[in-house]
Design a protein around this motif. Structure first.
Motif, PDB file in Angstrom:
ATOM      1  N   GLN A 158     -13.346   3.660  19.029  1.00 13.28           N
ATOM      2  CA  GLN A 158     -14.318   2.525  18.795  1.00 13.28           C
ATOM      3  C   GLN A 158     -15.762   3.167  19.264  1.00 13.28           C
ATOM      4  O   GLN A 158     -16.154   3.943  19.687  1.00 13.28           O
ATOM      5  N   ALA A 159     -16.611   2.772  18.149  1.00  9.88           N
ATOM      6  CA  ALA A 159     -17.921   3.071  17.919  1.00  9.88           C
ATOM      7  C   ALA A 159     -18.985   1.954  17.943  1.00  9.88           C
ATOM      8  O   ALA A 159     -18.486   1.011  17.555  1.00  9.88           O
ATOM      9  N   VAL A 160     -20.136   1.850  18.496  1.00 12.86           N
ATOM     10  CA  VAL A 160     -20.964   0.811  18.254  1.00 12.86           C
ATOM     11  C   VAL A 160     -22.310   1.299  17.972  1.00 12.86           C
ATOM     12  O   VAL A 160     -22.771   2.409  17.745  1.00 12.86           O
ATOM     13  N   ASP A 161     -23.132   0.360  16.958  1.00 15.64           N
ATOM     14  CA  ASP A 161     -24.582   0.790  16.430  1.00 15.64           C
ATOM     15  C   ASP A 161     -25.440  -0.344  16.753  1.00 15.64           C
ATOM     16  O   ASP A 161     -25.134  -1.473  16.550  1.00 15.64           O
ATOM     17  N   ASN A 162     -26.448  -0.327  17.640  1.00 14.62           N
ATOM     18  CA  ASN A 162     -27.352  -1.273  17.785  1.00 14.62           C
ATOM     19  C   ASN A 162     -28.209  -1.901  16.805  1.00 14.62           C
ATOM     20  O   ASN A 162     -29.105  -2.849  17.126  1.00 14.62           O
ATOM     21  N   ASP A 163     -28.196  -1.084  15.610  1.00 15.01           N
ATOM     22  CA  ASP A 163     -28.882  -1.841  14.397  1.00 15.01           C
ATOM     23  C   ASP A 163     -28.133  -2.996  14.082  1.00 15.01           C
ATOM     24  O   ASP A 163     -27.200  -3.411  14.661  1.00 15.01           O
ATOM     25  N   PHE A 164     -28.887  -3.817  12.995  1.00 10.49           N
ATOM     26  CA  PHE A 164     -28.586  -5.237  12.861  1.00 10.49           C
ATOM     27  C   PHE A 164     -27.830  -5.064  11.426  1.00 10.49           C
ATOM     28  O   PHE A 164     -28.486  -4.539  10.546  1.00 10.49           O
ATOM     29  N   GLY A 165     -27.325  -6.056  11.031  1.00 11.00           N
ATOM     30  CA  GLY A 165     -26.682  -6.361   9.513  1.00 11.00           C
ATOM     31  C   GLY A 165     -25.898  -5.098   9.090  1.00 11.00           C
ATOM     32  O   GLY A 165     -25.117  -4.394   9.705  1.00 11.00           O
ATOM     33  N   ASN A 166     -26.306  -4.650   7.654  1.00  9.74           N
ATOM     34  CA  ASN A 166     -25.439  -3.583   7.396  1.00  9.74           C
ATOM     35  C   ASN A 166     -25.877  -2.200   8.043  1.00  9.74           C
ATOM     36  O   ASN A 166     -25.137  -1.207   8.071  1.00  9.74           O
ATOM     37  N   ASN A 167     -27.188  -2.358   8.794  1.00 13.77           N
ATOM     38  CA  ASN A 167     -27.419  -0.865   9.589  1.00 13.77           C
ATOM     39  C   ASN A 167     -26.689  -0.915  10.637  1.00 13.77           C
ATOM     40  O   ASN A 167     -26.376   0.385  11.265  1.00 13.77           O
ATOM     41  N   GLY A 168     -26.036  -1.954  11.106  1.00 13.64           N
ATOM     42  CA  GLY A 168     -25.056  -1.961  12.266  1.00 13.64           C
ATOM     43  C   GLY A 168     -23.562  -1.949  11.901  1.00 13.64           C
ATOM     44  O   GLY A 168     -22.661  -1.805  12.861  1.00 13.64           O
ATOM     45  N   GLU A 169     -23.030  -1.984  10.752  1.00  8.98           N
ATOM     46  CA  GLU A 169     -21.642  -1.885  10.540  1.00  8.98           C
ATOM     47  C   GLU A 169     -21.430  -0.534  10.276  1.00  8.98           C
ATOM     48  O   GLU A 169     -22.150   0.487   9.626  1.00  8.98           O
ATOM     49  N   ILE A 170     -20.289  -0.304  10.922  1.00 10.95           N
ATOM     50  CA  ILE A 170     -19.513   1.013  11.093  1.00 10.95           C
ATOM     51  C   ILE A 170     -18.315   1.414  10.227  1.00 10.95           C
ATOM     52  O   ILE A 170     -17.711   0.419  10.049  1.00 10.95           O
ATOM     53  N   GLN A 171     -18.331   2.457   9.474  1.00 10.93           N
ATOM     54  CA  GLN A 171     -17.136   2.989   8.805  1.00 10.93           C
ATOM     55  C   GLN A 171     -16.554   4.277   9.303  1.00 10.93           C
ATOM     56  O   GLN A 171     -17.392   5.213   9.628  1.00 10.93           O
ATOM     57  N   TYR A 172     -15.289   4.349   9.332  1.00 14.88           N
ATOM     58  CA  TYR A 172     -14.806   5.746  10.223  1.00 14.88           C
ATOM     59  C   TYR A 172     -14.261   6.455   9.165  1.00 14.88           C
ATOM     60  O   TYR A 172     -13.450   5.966   8.128  1.00 14.88           O
ATOM     61  N   LEU A 173     -14.298   7.943   9.224  1.00 13.16           N
ATOM     62  CA  LEU A 173     -13.582   8.606   8.342  1.00 13.16           C
ATOM     63  C   LEU A 173     -13.250  10.028   9.197  1.00 13.16           C
ATOM     64  O   LEU A 173     -13.738  10.161  10.424  1.00 13.16           O
ATOM     65  N   LEU A 174     -12.215  10.663   8.718  1.00 13.31           N
ATOM     66  CA  LEU A 174     -11.591  11.901   9.417  1.00 13.31           C
ATOM     67  C   LEU A 174     -12.282  13.280   8.685  1.00 13.31           C
ATOM     68  O   LEU A 174     -12.303  13.125   7.368  1.00 13.31           O
ATOM     69  N   GLN A 175     -13.017  14.124   9.503  1.00 17.39           N
ATOM     70  CA  GLN A 175     -13.489  15.250   8.784  1.00 17.39           C
ATOM     71  C   GLN A 175     -12.746  16.426   8.721  1.00 17.39           C
ATOM     72  O   GLN A 175     -12.631  17.054   7.869  1.00 17.39           O
TER      73      GLN A 175
END
Length: 335
Positions: free
Chosen positions: A295-312
């Motif tokens: 789990q990760a969080v982003d304090n920005d709002f709207g699209n700026n705060g939406e998170i996508q996960y991927l494996l490097q």
């Protein structure tokens, strides 16, 4: 007869009549004193004298005359009803009722005039914002038959008092500013009007009891600016009260509300709940089973705060991750 303005005409042996030889102006001379001398033809002749006083009767041949043809007066718009505005005076050189004057005002209910004294008074509450000047037509009429009259103009100028508070164009203002805006950026411009004039209508703007020192108000233009850097993640909205105050001796004011929304910029990185994760998996575990949920969080709002996960580093494709939920699963049997 001793006065050249008169002559004597013989009617018969015993009768004579006195007649005029010119026209008269009572206003120039209202009476004449003459002597009539009667003399016989004897020798020596005898004579007799008689004094007469002749009164010139008045004719209504003069118009009333005002002391000035135009009057200019100044009143305040809050002067009470019944206040004296002007004392108008006219004279008439005629005599008795021919010289008696009555005053009247034409076509106005805002003022009255005393028909005998010529005193003009306020009859209604005045409002400079409605009517700033009045042109009153005063008529002076004598009581002759037929009457004579004359008119004069009274210009009444109504001066301002501070009886109007400023009025904002809007009851509420809404504005937005990006959180990365530079200090001194214009945010919103408020505007108010005041129906008064001069200093009474001169408006100054100010912030009232603001709980934030992040903003300033230009007192003359009504432009609000930021004087500090803003951070939406610290405070996303401000509600401020703006006051408009006039410059009257007893100033009047009005207020409005300004709501400022701090707009987001993508200035925060996503942050995982942990710095590292460790998990143990049995090699007998079949593929496509959930192994770990990150789990990760982003304090920005709207699209700026939406998170996508991927494996490097996917170790040869042995694992996959749900891009929205952060769930990691195995894609094959582990050995």
């Amino acid at each position: 007869i001793t006065d050249k303005n008169f002559n004597i005409i013989h009617i018969n042996n015993y009768q004579y009549k006195i007649v005029t030889t010119t026209s008269f102006d009572r206003e120039q001379q209202h009476q004449y004193h003459i002597m009539l001398i009667c003399k016989d033809n004897g020798n020596p002749p005898k004579k007799s004298e008689k004094n007469f006083t002749i009164q010139i009767e008045d004719q209504n041949d003069n118009n009333p005359v005002f002391s000035q043809s135009k009057y200019g007066v100044i009143v305040k718009e809050n002067d009470p009803i019944g206040s004296v505005v002007a004392n108008i005076e006219a004279t008439d050189e005629d005599d008795a009722q021919n010289g008696e004057i009555e005053y009247s005002l034409d076509n106005t209910d805002s003022f009255t005039i005393d028909k005998k004294t010529g005193q003009v008074k306020i009859n209604v509450m005045l409002d400079r914002e409605q009517i700033e000047t009045y042109q009153l037509r005063v008529t002076a009429t004598d009581k002759g038959l037929p009457p004579n009259s004359q008119t004069a103009i009274v210009k009444v100028t109504v001066t301002d008092v501070n009886d109007n508070a400023p009025v904002f164009e809007r009851a509420n203002y809404f504005a937005g500013i990006s959180e990365n805006s530079v200090i001194g950026s214009n945010i919103v411009k408020v505007s108010a009007t005041d129906a008064d004039v001069g200093n009474n209508g001169l408006i100054r703007y100010s912030l009232q009891n603001s709980d934030s020192n992040a903003f300033t108000m230009d007192s003359e233009t009504g432009v609000m600016r930021n004087i500090l850097n803003l951070d939406r993640e610290v405070q996303s909205m401000f509600r401020l009260t703006i006051v408009a105050t006039d410059n009257g001796i007893t100033p009047l004011s009005a207020s409005t509300q300004v709501t400022i929304n701090v707009l987001d910029v993508n200035d925060n990185l996503p942050t995982f709940e942990r710095n590292s994760y460790r998990v143990h998996v049995l090699e007998s575990q079949p593929p496509f089973q959930n192994i770990l949920n990150v789990q990760a969080v982003d304090n920005d709002f709207g699209n700026n705060g939406e998170i996508q996960y991927l494996l490097q580093d996917n170790n040869g494709g042995k694992f996959s991750i749900d891009s929205q939920k952060g769930i990691i699963t195995s894609t094959q049997k582990l050995d």
